[in-house]
Enzyme design. Structure first.
Site, PDB file in Angstrom:
ATOM      1  CG  ASP A 183      -1.690   1.273   1.422  1.00 24.86           C
ATOM      2  OD1 ASP A 183      -1.912   1.980   0.424  1.00 24.86           O
ATOM      3  OD2 ASP A 183      -2.079   1.563   2.573  1.00 24.86           O
ATOM      4  CB  SER A 208      -0.276   6.264   1.515  1.00 25.52           C
ATOM      5  OG  SER A 208       0.658   6.218   2.580  1.00 25.52           O
ATOM      6  CG  ASN A 209       0.215  11.196  -1.251  1.00 28.34           C
ATOM      7  OD1 ASN A 209       0.770  11.390  -2.318  1.00 28.34           O
ATOM      8  ND2 ASN A 209      -1.093  11.061  -1.142  1.00 28.34           N
ATOM      9  CE1 TYR A 221     -16.989   9.241  -6.778  1.00 24.98           C
ATOM     10  CE2 TYR A 221     -15.459   9.082  -8.609  1.00 24.98           C
ATOM     11  CZ  TYR A 221     -15.874   9.708  -7.448  1.00 24.98           C
ATOM     12  OH  TYR A 221     -15.177  10.783  -6.956  1.00 24.98           O
ATOM     13  CG  ASP A 281      -5.768   5.079  -0.980  1.00 23.86           C
ATOM     14  OD1 ASP A 281      -6.339   5.419  -2.037  1.00 23.86           O
ATOM     15  OD2 ASP A 281      -5.354   5.911  -0.142  1.00 23.86           O
ATOM     16  NE  ARG A 282     -11.559   8.084  -1.602  1.00 21.70           N
ATOM     17  CZ  ARG A 282     -12.240   9.130  -2.048  1.00 21.70           C
ATOM     18  NH1 ARG A 282     -11.750   9.881  -3.042  1.00 21.70           N
ATOM     19  NH2 ARG A 282     -13.409   9.454  -1.518  1.00 21.70           N
ATOM     20  CG  ASP A 339      -7.262   5.619   4.903  1.00 18.42           C
ATOM     21  OD1 ASP A 339      -6.425   5.907   5.787  1.00 18.42           O
ATOM     22  OD2 ASP A 339      -7.004   4.837   3.977  1.00 18.42           O
ATOM     23  CB  THR A 389       2.254  27.942  22.582  1.00 15.81           C
ATOM     24  OG1 THR A 389       2.345  29.272  23.107  1.00 15.81           O
ATOM     25  CG2 THR A 389       2.008  28.020  21.089  1.00 15.81           C
TER      26      THR A 389
END
Length: 265
Positions: A27, A29-30, A107, A116-117, A136, A191
């Site tokens: 998988d 991903s970014n 769709y 991934d979706r 996700d 802070t």
């Protein structure tokens, strides 16, 4: 060759290390790439590597010693696809709307749905039932809807949790970059505490409101299963009481199920 890590101690240790897994699942991903070996029924140990550091050398150095019969890849970083083709056993099943998923797609432009979706929708429908909503929590937070008839029906994309604090740090002179964790109180006494409170509580509000709006539009008599996955799932979703399940490996489970459907073993 890639490695599934160290097997459990025992008399069969050597044979298990040498045997080929049914699948290697990837998988991409970014932010991070997750890799796991699996049988048709179960996922093994998951390796997590920063996607920006994913090279032939780093991947082979981290994962060595075991073979897989087939490879299934969900990638949202096309520049890394050639690396997968170089290392993984062919033929590689790259997840898209064009392969056998086991879910329908309602769709307008299915080619624009992230791999991934799609994997998340496959896992949600198969493991939890439908209707379902998968949230996700990654670099972006995505909401994906599996309709009552089992079809992928669309979703929502919003900025990820870290985008909030990173933006404040990068666009202000005095606000620090903070490590996100459960805030001790809503009213920050420093802070950093104030930023954590704003990020965590604010993000939970964002998620809850998006889910509320989505559920208005799901034509179903039964309440959808709500499944959280991704790197920030436990932090954000775990204490909201909204979710039916928190499944960090949901995407990989989807890849395993897709592998079972596309490869005869």
């Amino acid at each position: 060759m890639l490695s599934a890590g160290m097997a459990k101690h025992g008399s069969g240790r050597k044979s298990r290390l040498m045997s080929a897994a049914d699948f290697v699942l990837v998988d991409i991903s970014n932010s991070f790439t997750k890799v796991a070996y699996s049988s048709r029924d179960r996922i093994g140990r998951v390796f997590r590597l920063p996607t920006r550091e994913l090279t032939t050398k780093s991947l082979r150095a981290a994962l060595s010693g075991r073979e897989a019969k087939h490879a299934v890849v969900a990638s949202v970083v096309p520049s890394r696809d050639a690396l997968m083709e170089k290392i993984l056993p062919p033929p590689i099943c790259f997840v898209s709307h064009e392969i056998a998923l086991g879910v329908g797609i309602d769709y307008p432009k299915p080619e624009t749905i992230g791999a991934d979706r799609l994997a998340n929708a496959v896992a949600a429908g198969a493991l939890y039932g439908s209707p379902a909503i998968v949230v996700d929590f990654g670099t972006a937070v995505t909401f994906d809807v599996v309709a009552a008839n089992g079809d992928y029906a669309g979703g929502v994309i919003a900025p990820g949790l870290n985008a909030m604090t990173d933006y404040l740090h990068n666009r202000t002179a005095l606000l620090p970059r903070v490590v996100l964790r459960e805030p001790r109180r809503a009213i920050g006494r420093s802070t950093a505490e104030a930023m954590r409170s704003g990020a965590i509580h604010g993000y939970r509000g964002l998620v809850a409101e998006i889910l509320r709006q989505i559920m208005k539009e799901i034509p179903s008599k039964s309440r959808p299963y709500l499944i959280a996955t991704g790197g920030d799932a436990r932090l954000i979703a775990g204490s909201t009481g909204l979710f039916s399940a928190v499944s960090p490996t949901l995407t990989l489970e989807g890849l395993r199920l897709i592998g079972c459907r596309n490869f005869a073993i």
